[in-house]
Design a protein around this motif. Structure first.
Motif, PDB file in Angstrom:
ATOM      1  N   PHE A  21       0.795  -1.221   0.000  1.00 52.43           N
ATOM      2  CA  PHE A  21       0.000   0.000   0.000  1.00 52.43           C
ATOM      3  C   PHE A  21       0.832   1.278   0.000  1.00 52.43           C
ATOM      4  O   PHE A  21       0.275   2.370   0.021  1.00 52.43           O
ATOM      5  CB  PHE A  21      -0.934   0.014   1.208  1.00 52.43           C
ATOM      6  CG  PHE A  21      -1.981  -1.052   1.161  1.00 52.43           C
ATOM      7  CD1 PHE A  21      -2.830  -1.178   0.083  1.00 52.43           C
ATOM      8  CD2 PHE A  21      -2.097  -1.958   2.195  1.00 52.43           C
ATOM      9  CE1 PHE A  21      -3.785  -2.160   0.028  1.00 52.43           C
ATOM     10  CE2 PHE A  21      -3.043  -2.952   2.161  1.00 52.43           C
ATOM     11  CZ  PHE A  21      -3.897  -3.066   1.074  1.00 52.43           C
ATOM     12  N   ILE A  22       2.150   1.161  -0.016  1.00 54.57           N
ATOM     13  CA  ILE A  22       2.995   2.359   0.015  1.00 54.57           C
ATOM     14  C   ILE A  22       2.817   3.173  -1.260  1.00 54.57           C
ATOM     15  O   ILE A  22       2.749   4.400  -1.225  1.00 54.57           O
ATOM     16  CB  ILE A  22       4.469   1.968   0.246  1.00 54.57           C
ATOM     17  CG1 ILE A  22       4.619   1.465   1.679  1.00 54.57           C
ATOM     18  CG2 ILE A  22       5.397   3.137  -0.011  1.00 54.57           C
ATOM     19  CD1 ILE A  22       5.992   0.978   2.030  1.00 54.57           C
ATOM     20  N   TYR A  23       2.708   2.503  -2.408  1.00 53.93           N
ATOM     21  CA  TYR A  23       2.491   3.211  -3.674  1.00 53.93           C
ATOM     22  C   TYR A  23       1.153   3.944  -3.656  1.00 53.93           C
ATOM     23  O   TYR A  23       1.069   5.107  -4.068  1.00 53.93           O
ATOM     24  CB  TYR A  23       2.554   2.225  -4.846  1.00 53.93           C
ATOM     25  CG  TYR A  23       2.237   2.868  -6.174  1.00 53.93           C
ATOM     26  CD1 TYR A  23       3.178   3.658  -6.811  1.00 53.93           C
ATOM     27  CD2 TYR A  23       0.992   2.695  -6.777  1.00 53.93           C
ATOM     28  CE1 TYR A  23       2.886   4.263  -8.018  1.00 53.93           C
ATOM     29  CE2 TYR A  23       0.700   3.290  -7.980  1.00 53.93           C
ATOM     30  CZ  TYR A  23       1.647   4.076  -8.605  1.00 53.93           C
ATOM     31  OH  TYR A  23       1.350   4.687  -9.788  1.00 53.93           O
ATOM     32  N   ASN A  24       0.099   3.275  -3.175  1.00 53.77           N
ATOM     33  CA  ASN A  24      -1.220   3.920  -3.104  1.00 53.77           C
ATOM     34  C   ASN A  24      -1.200   5.121  -2.166  1.00 53.77           C
ATOM     35  O   ASN A  24      -1.809   6.149  -2.442  1.00 53.77           O
ATOM     36  CB  ASN A  24      -2.277   2.922  -2.631  1.00 53.77           C
ATOM     37  CG  ASN A  24      -2.537   1.844  -3.643  1.00 53.77           C
ATOM     38  OD1 ASN A  24      -2.231   1.999  -4.815  1.00 53.77           O
ATOM     39  ND2 ASN A  24      -3.081   0.734  -3.188  1.00 53.77           N
ATOM     40  N   HIS A  25      -0.488   4.993  -1.062  1.00 55.87           N
ATOM     41  CA  HIS A  25      -0.381   6.090  -0.107  1.00 55.87           C
ATOM     42  C   HIS A  25       0.344   7.283  -0.738  1.00 55.87           C
ATOM     43  O   HIS A  25      -0.085   8.427  -0.597  1.00 55.87           O
ATOM     44  CB  HIS A  25       0.355   5.616   1.142  1.00 55.87           C
ATOM     45  CG  HIS A  25       0.606   6.680   2.143  1.00 55.87           C
ATOM     46  ND1 HIS A  25      -0.381   7.193   2.942  1.00 55.87           N
ATOM     47  CD2 HIS A  25       1.729   7.360   2.465  1.00 55.87           C
ATOM     48  CE1 HIS A  25       0.119   8.128   3.719  1.00 55.87           C
ATOM     49  NE2 HIS A  25       1.409   8.248   3.454  1.00 55.87           N
ATOM     50  N   ALA A  26       1.444   7.007  -1.435  1.00 56.83           N
ATOM     51  CA  ALA A  26       2.197   8.083  -2.085  1.00 56.83           C
ATOM     52  C   ALA A  26       1.351   8.767  -3.152  1.00 56.83           C
ATOM     53  O   ALA A  26       1.363  10.007  -3.267  1.00 56.83           O
ATOM     54  CB  ALA A  26       3.484   7.537  -2.687  1.00 56.83           C
ATOM     55  N   MET A  27       0.599   7.997  -3.918  1.00 61.44           N
ATOM     56  CA  MET A  27      -0.264   8.600  -4.948  1.00 61.44           C
ATOM     57  C   MET A  27      -1.367   9.440  -4.315  1.00 61.44           C
ATOM     58  O   MET A  27      -1.704  10.515  -4.822  1.00 61.44           O
ATOM     59  CB  MET A  27      -0.871   7.512  -5.850  1.00 61.44           C
ATOM     60  CG  MET A  27       0.129   6.880  -6.775  1.00 61.44           C
ATOM     61  SD  MET A  27       1.021   8.065  -7.805  1.00 61.44           S
ATOM     62  CE  MET A  27      -0.300   8.772  -8.748  1.00 61.44           C
TER      63      MET A  27
END
Length: 83
Positions: A21-27
């Motif tokens: 979920f790190i990518y989703n959080h960054a986006m």
């Protein structure tokens, strides 16, 4: 500096523990900040203070960077206690 009250909580948002979920959080953070800067149009001083804070937090790579995940290889010295 009234506009900083909407930007400072972004720095305090916890990152997800699950690496998926790190990518989703960054986006989400990038889209929130883009929308904030387009709609609210904060003053130049607030924008510079916020961008300087984000740069310093991400440059230290202590694991609190809101835009990317710092690995153990990027950590230096006793400042990084991951694991």
């Amino acid at each position: 500096m009234y506009c900083l009250q909407w930007l400072i909580p972004v720095l305090l948002m916890p990152k997800p523990l699950n690496p998926a979920f790190i990518y989703n959080h960054a986006m989400f953070i990038i889209l929130y900040l883009t929308g904030f800067f387009l709609v609210r149009k904060p003053c130049t001083i607030c924008s510079l203070v916020f961008l300087a804070a984000v740069f310093l937090i991400c440059y230290n790579c202590v694991g609190n960077c809101i835009l990317w995940h710092c690995t153990e290889d990027e950590c230096q010295g006793a400042d990084c206690d991951i694991g």
